[in-house]
Design a protein around this motif. Structure first.
Motif, PDB file in Angstrom:
ATOM      1  N   LEU A  51      -3.462   3.007  -5.905  1.00 33.85           N
ATOM      2  CA  LEU A  51      -2.299   2.188  -5.537  1.00 33.85           C
ATOM      3  C   LEU A  51      -1.346   1.988  -6.713  1.00 33.85           C
ATOM      4  CD1 LEU A  51      -0.929   0.582  -3.280  1.00 33.85           C
ATOM      5  CD2 LEU A  51      -2.304  -1.400  -3.940  1.00 33.85           C
ATOM      6  N   LYS A  52      -1.875   1.716  -7.885  1.00 38.24           N
ATOM      7  CA  LYS A  52      -1.019   1.473  -9.048  1.00 38.24           C
ATOM      8  C   LYS A  52      -0.137   2.680  -9.335  1.00 38.24           C
ATOM      9  CE  LYS A  52      -1.180   0.093 -13.921  1.00 38.24           C
ATOM     10  NZ  LYS A  52      -2.069  -0.306 -15.047  1.00 38.24           N
ATOM     11  N   GLU A  53      -0.711   3.869  -9.278  1.00 34.61           N
ATOM     12  CA  GLU A  53       0.046   5.086  -9.560  1.00 34.61           C
ATOM     13  C   GLU A  53       1.132   5.320  -8.516  1.00 34.61           C
ATOM     14  OE1 GLU A  53      -3.887   5.109 -11.437  1.00 34.61           O
ATOM     15  OE2 GLU A  53      -3.234   4.808  -9.368  1.00 34.61           O
ATOM     16  N   MET A  54       0.813   5.036  -7.250  1.00 34.09           N
ATOM     17  CA  MET A  54       1.798   5.242  -6.184  1.00 34.09           C
ATOM     18  C   MET A  54       2.932   4.236  -6.275  1.00 34.09           C
ATOM     19  SD  MET A  54       1.114   5.761  -2.090  1.00 34.09           S
ATOM     20  CE  MET A  54       0.176   7.278  -2.369  1.00 34.09           C
ATOM     21  N   ILE A  55       2.616   3.000  -6.675  1.00 31.41           N
ATOM     22  CA  ILE A  55       3.669   2.004  -6.870  1.00 31.41           C
ATOM     23  C   ILE A  55       4.622   2.450  -7.971  1.00 31.41           C
ATOM     24  CG2 ILE A  55       4.123  -0.326  -7.758  1.00 31.41           C
ATOM     25  CD1 ILE A  55       1.627  -1.252  -6.253  1.00 31.41           C
ATOM     26  N   HIS A  56       4.065   2.882  -9.092  1.00 28.03           N
ATOM     27  CA  HIS A  56       4.901   3.325 -10.217  1.00 28.03           C
ATOM     28  C   HIS A  56       5.808   4.486  -9.790  1.00 28.03           C
ATOM     29  CE1 HIS A  56       6.105   4.323 -14.297  1.00 28.03           C
ATOM     30  NE2 HIS A  56       5.768   5.589 -14.046  1.00 28.03           N
ATOM     31  N   LYS A  57       5.255   5.446  -9.060  1.00 28.60           N
ATOM     32  CA  LYS A  57       6.022   6.609  -8.620  1.00 28.60           C
ATOM     33  C   LYS A  57       7.209   6.202  -7.758  1.00 28.60           C
ATOM     34  CE  LYS A  57       5.533  10.598  -5.522  1.00 28.60           C
ATOM     35  NZ  LYS A  57       4.584  11.327  -4.620  1.00 28.60           N
ATOM     36  N   ASN A  58       7.010   5.279  -6.823  1.00 32.54           N
ATOM     37  CA  ASN A  58       8.073   4.942  -5.879  1.00 32.54           C
ATOM     38  C   ASN A  58       9.057   3.918  -6.425  1.00 32.54           C
ATOM     39  OD1 ASN A  58       7.601   6.363  -3.128  1.00 32.54           O
ATOM     40  ND2 ASN A  58       5.558   5.794  -3.823  1.00 32.54           N
ATOM     41  N   VAL A  59       8.607   3.061  -7.337  1.00 37.34           N
ATOM     42  CA  VAL A  59       9.562   2.182  -8.025  1.00 37.34           C
ATOM     43  C   VAL A  59      10.480   3.022  -8.900  1.00 37.34           C
ATOM     44  CG1 VAL A  59       9.782   0.403  -9.792  1.00 37.34           C
ATOM     45  CG2 VAL A  59       8.115   0.123  -7.957  1.00 37.34           C
ATOM     46  N   THR A  60       9.894   3.960  -9.637  1.00 35.19           N
ATOM     47  CA  THR A  60      10.674   4.857 -10.490  1.00 35.19           C
ATOM     48  C   THR A  60      11.641   5.695  -9.659  1.00 35.19           C
ATOM     49  OG1 THR A  60       8.834   4.994 -12.049  1.00 35.19           O
ATOM     50  CG2 THR A  60      10.530   6.695 -12.214  1.00 35.19           C
ATOM     51  N   GLY A  61      11.212   6.079  -8.467  1.00 36.88           N
ATOM     52  CA  GLY A  61      12.057   6.886  -7.590  1.00 36.88           C
ATOM     53  C   GLY A  61      13.113   6.094  -6.838  1.00 36.88           C
ATOM     54  N   GLY A  62      13.118   4.774  -7.007  1.00 31.92           N
ATOM     55  CA  GLY A  62      14.147   3.944  -6.389  1.00 31.92           C
ATOM     56  C   GLY A  62      13.914   3.644  -4.922  1.00 31.92           C
ATOM     57  N   ARG A  63      12.710   3.912  -4.421  1.00 28.01           N
ATOM     58  CA  ARG A  63      12.429   3.674  -2.997  1.00 28.01           C
ATOM     59  C   ARG A  63      11.667   2.381  -2.754  1.00 28.01           C
ATOM     60  NH1 ARG A  63      11.408   8.914  -4.093  1.00 28.01           N
ATOM     61  NH2 ARG A  63       9.191   8.461  -4.425  1.00 28.01           N
ATOM     62  N   LEU A  64      11.245   1.689  -3.825  1.00 27.02           N
ATOM     63  CA  LEU A  64      10.372   0.528  -3.671  1.00 27.02           C
ATOM     64  C   LEU A  64      10.796  -0.568  -4.629  1.00 27.02           C
ATOM     65  CD1 LEU A  64       7.709  -0.633  -2.401  1.00 27.02           C
ATOM     66  CD2 LEU A  64       6.493   0.429  -4.309  1.00 27.02           C
ATOM     67  N   ALA A  65      10.876  -1.802  -4.098  1.00 27.18           N
ATOM     68  CA  ALA A  65      11.234  -2.956  -4.919  1.00 27.18           C
ATOM     69  C   ALA A  65      10.435  -4.164  -4.452  1.00 27.18           C
ATOM     70  CB  ALA A  65      12.731  -3.243  -4.830  1.00 27.18           C
ATOM     71  N   PHE A  66      10.364  -5.182  -5.306  1.00 25.77           N
ATOM     72  CA  PHE A  66       9.605  -6.398  -5.008  1.00 25.77           C
ATOM     73  C   PHE A  66      10.483  -7.614  -5.262  1.00 25.77           C
ATOM     74  CE2 PHE A  66       6.660  -3.135  -6.505  1.00 25.77           C
ATOM     75  CZ  PHE A  66       5.793  -3.059  -5.422  1.00 25.77           C
ATOM     76  N   THR A  67      10.379  -8.614  -4.377  1.00 24.04           N
ATOM     77  CA  THR A  67      11.221  -9.794  -4.516  1.00 24.04           C
ATOM     78  C   THR A  67      10.578 -11.001  -3.843  1.00 24.04           C
ATOM     79  OG1 THR A  67      13.454 -10.687  -4.117  1.00 24.04           O
ATOM     80  CG2 THR A  67      12.498  -9.323  -2.387  1.00 24.04           C
ATOM     81  N   THR A  68      10.996 -12.188  -4.262  1.00 16.30           N
ATOM     82  CA  THR A  68      10.641 -13.422  -3.563  1.00 16.30           C
ATOM     83  C   THR A  68      11.764 -13.864  -2.619  1.00 16.30           C
ATOM     84  OG1 THR A  68      11.552 -14.755  -5.371  1.00 16.30           O
ATOM     85  CG2 THR A  68       9.195 -14.229  -5.477  1.00 16.30           C
ATOM     86  N   ASP A  69      12.867 -13.144  -2.646  1.00 15.89           N
ATOM     87  CA  ASP A  69      14.072 -13.524  -1.899  1.00 15.89           C
ATOM     88  C   ASP A  69      14.035 -12.926  -0.489  1.00 15.89           C
ATOM     89  OD1 ASP A  69      16.571 -14.109  -0.927  1.00 15.89           O
ATOM     90  OD2 ASP A  69      17.660 -13.400  -2.694  1.00 15.89           O
ATOM     91  N   LEU A  70      13.395 -13.631   0.438  1.00 15.05           N
ATOM     92  CA  LEU A  70      13.273 -13.119   1.808  1.00 15.05           C
ATOM     93  C   LEU A  70      14.627 -12.976   2.506  1.00 15.05           C
ATOM     94  CD1 LEU A  70      10.561 -13.952   4.402  1.00 15.05           C
ATOM     95  CD2 LEU A  70      12.956 -14.118   5.063  1.00 15.05           C
ATOM     96  N   PRO A  71      15.533 -13.958   2.454  1.00 17.70           N
ATOM     97  CA  PRO A  71      16.809 -13.802   3.164  1.00 17.70           C
ATOM     98  C   PRO A  71      17.589 -12.561   2.748  1.00 17.70           C
ATOM     99  CG  PRO A  71      16.490 -16.086   2.544  1.00 17.70           C
ATOM    100  CD  PRO A  71      15.401 -15.314   1.860  1.00 17.70           C
ATOM    101  N   THR A  72      17.634 -12.268   1.460  1.00 20.91           N
ATOM    102  CA  THR A  72      18.365 -11.088   1.002  1.00 20.91           C
ATOM    103  C   THR A  72      17.689  -9.811   1.486  1.00 20.91           C
ATOM    104  OG1 THR A  72      19.195 -12.248  -0.957  1.00 20.91           O
ATOM    105  CG2 THR A  72      19.190  -9.850  -1.043  1.00 20.91           C
ATOM    106  N   ALA A  73      16.369  -9.794   1.454  1.00 18.78           N
ATOM    107  CA  ALA A  73      15.634  -8.614   1.914  1.00 18.78           C
ATOM    108  C   ALA A  73      15.862  -8.373   3.395  1.00 18.78           C
ATOM    109  CB  ALA A  73      14.150  -8.786   1.619  1.00 18.78           C
ATOM    110  N   VAL A  74      15.835  -9.435   4.187  1.00 20.85           N
ATOM    111  CA  VAL A  74      16.059  -9.306   5.637  1.00 20.85           C
ATOM    112  C   VAL A  74      17.474  -8.803   5.915  1.00 20.85           C
ATOM    113  CG1 VAL A  74      16.306 -10.615   7.787  1.00 20.85           C
ATOM    114  CG2 VAL A  74      14.331 -11.004   6.304  1.00 20.85           C
ATOM    115  N   ALA A  75      18.454  -9.364   5.238  1.00 14.82           N
ATOM    116  CA  ALA A  75      19.843  -8.976   5.464  1.00 14.82           C
ATOM    117  C   ALA A  75      20.095  -7.521   5.101  1.00 14.82           C
ATOM    118  CB  ALA A  75      20.770  -9.885   4.657  1.00 14.82           C
TER     119      ALA A  75
END
Length: 445
Positions: A51-75
């Motif tokens: 999992l750690k390796e796959m997270i790094h790959k997709n964050v680096t590739g710009g396809r994956l992000a993490f946030t606490t801001d639910l309203p912005t993510a939903v919008a």
């Protein structure tokens, strides 16, 4: 697709990462700021191989992000996947409070048409309640879908990317095409059904697998009394295509975040419509009792456990995970401590999580498997980690004060035991017990 995944537990995090892996843009959302900061810094709050390796790959590739801001993510997204926890309440029913809170916030944050898919395991009828709740907080149109998960901890990435099937429960045709497009890269085994049936498929599947486990454990208990070998019995049963070999490994019972919770919840679901699920109640009862066979076998050899030192190998409910929720090790160690034993415990991954669940002056957490075994009056293997299976039994015998080995997962073979003097107990294999190497004679009546 642009996807928001609400909840970064096992289901949410693995699902979000895997959807990014197949080319979607994914934002994973969680209220726990420390967890999101951990993920943003490239650390993973759960143990899952790869999992750690796959997270790094997709964050680096710009396809994956993490946030606490639910309203912005939903919008910013078109599909919202709800994967928050639904833990058990004291009466066995599912606690939907996290799901309800997330649904209300989603409703307030909507800025246009959305598909809202519930991946959390929920009682039948929950999707309809969530739809009504969201409608109270938005003026925008949306569709609800039930897409239950079937991943296994320890092989979650493989299970997500190569599923046996995908279940999509809907009550309108509009979201079907997009949901099919999302899941077709994973499998063509996709069943589109109504929402209530999708909700029930999840519970029914887990309840059936739990039933297989309890059934083979009951067979193992009979095998011990009649001199049969449950491993051979299970192999013979598994050749039958109607039965299959999966989930026929005798042991000390199931644990984890799914089977205990979901069996109890299904019993409650049945009870709420005035149906007594007698079979499933028995499955739960068998599972609860099975773990105490460890204690019974210890007492058979040691009699009084007071003052005895018992080594425990394995604290996670299964290998390749750090999850200790409903692990059999919890009740087993608590029982040993209540009877006055000193316990030395070791797990290669789950030790920190287990320590948060259980501390005691007579419980010592060890840094290696050998440290745990050293000078113990008995060793109990509770989780089938590879490093335990590969341990030299001749070396192990020199570490223990008393050569008593209780193998709760049937990890050791007759060949491994042959050159030792172990008093050995496994589950449903009486021909290996107490150092007896030859099969018991067949008695013809």
């Amino acid at each position: 697709m642009k996807i928001a995944v609400i909840g970064t537990g096992y289901v949410g995090l693995v699902s979000g990462v895997c959807f990014a892996e197949i080319g979607n843009e994914v934002i994973c959302v969680d209220k726990a700021e420390d967890k999101i900061v951990c993920l943003q810094n490239g650390k993973v709050p759960i143990y899952e191989p790869g999992l750690k390796e796959m997270i790094h790959k997709n964050v680096t590739g710009g396809r994956l992000a993490f946030t606490t801001d639910l309203p912005t993510a939903v919008a910013a997204t078109e599909l919202i996947i709800l994967a928050v926890g639904t833990p058990s309440l004291p009466d066995g029913q599912a606690d939907l409070s996290y799901l309800i809170a997330a649904a209300e916030e989603i409703g307030r944050a909507m800025n246009g048409y959305k598909i809202i898919a519930i991946k959390s395991t929920v009682p039948v009828g929950t999707n309809e309640k969530i739809r009504s709740l969201i409608q109270m907080h938005t003026i925008y149109p949306f569709d609800i879908a039930s897409i239950p998960e079937f991943l296994r901890e320890g092989s979650a990435i493989s299970d997500t990317l190569n599923p046996d099937r995908i279940i999509i429960g809907v009550d309108h045709e509009e979201p079907i095409a997009e949901l099919l497009e999302l899941h077709r890269p994973l499998t063509d085994q996709i069943l589109v059904t109504d929402i209530r049936s999708a909700e029930m498929i999840k519970y029914a599947s887990n309840a059936f697998l739990a039933t297989k486990i309890s059934f083979i454990n009951e067979i193992a208990n009979i095998c011990e009394k009649v001199g049969a070998d449950v491993s051979q019995v299970a192999t013979g049963m598994g050749y039958d295509k109607r039965i299959g070999p999966s989930f026929l490994r005798a042991g000390i019972g199931y644990g984890g975040s799914c089977f205990p919770k979901d069996t109890e919840a299904l019993i409650q679901i049945a009870g709420n419509v005035d149906y007594e699920f007698k079979l499933l109640k028995s499955v739960v009862e068998v599972n609860r009792d099975q773990r105490f066979n460890i204690i019974r076998k210890l007492e058979l050899e040691l009699s009084d456990l007071k003052g005895k030192t018992i080594a425990i190998w394995g604290l996670a409910f299964k290998p390749e995970t750090d999850d200790v929720r409903d692990s059999p090790a919890i009740e087993i160690i608590q029982t040993l401590l209540s009877r006055g034993a000193q316990v030395k415990a070791y797990d290669p991954v789950a030790q920190d999580n287990f320590r948060r669940q259980l501390t005691h002056s007579s419980l010592t957490y060890c840094s290696t498997a050998e440290d745990a075994a050293a000078h113990a009056d008995a060793l109990c293997l509770l989780t089938e980690w590879k490093e335990f299976r590969e341990m030299s039994l001749t070396r192990l015998e020199t570490l223990l004060r008393n050569p008593l080995l209780i193998d709760g997962r049937n990890q050791f073979s007759e060949e491994q035991l042959a050159s030792t003097s172990f008093i050995y107990y496994s589950v449903g294999r009486p021909n290996l017990s107490k150092g007896i190497k030859e099969p018991r004679p067949v008695i013809l009546f």
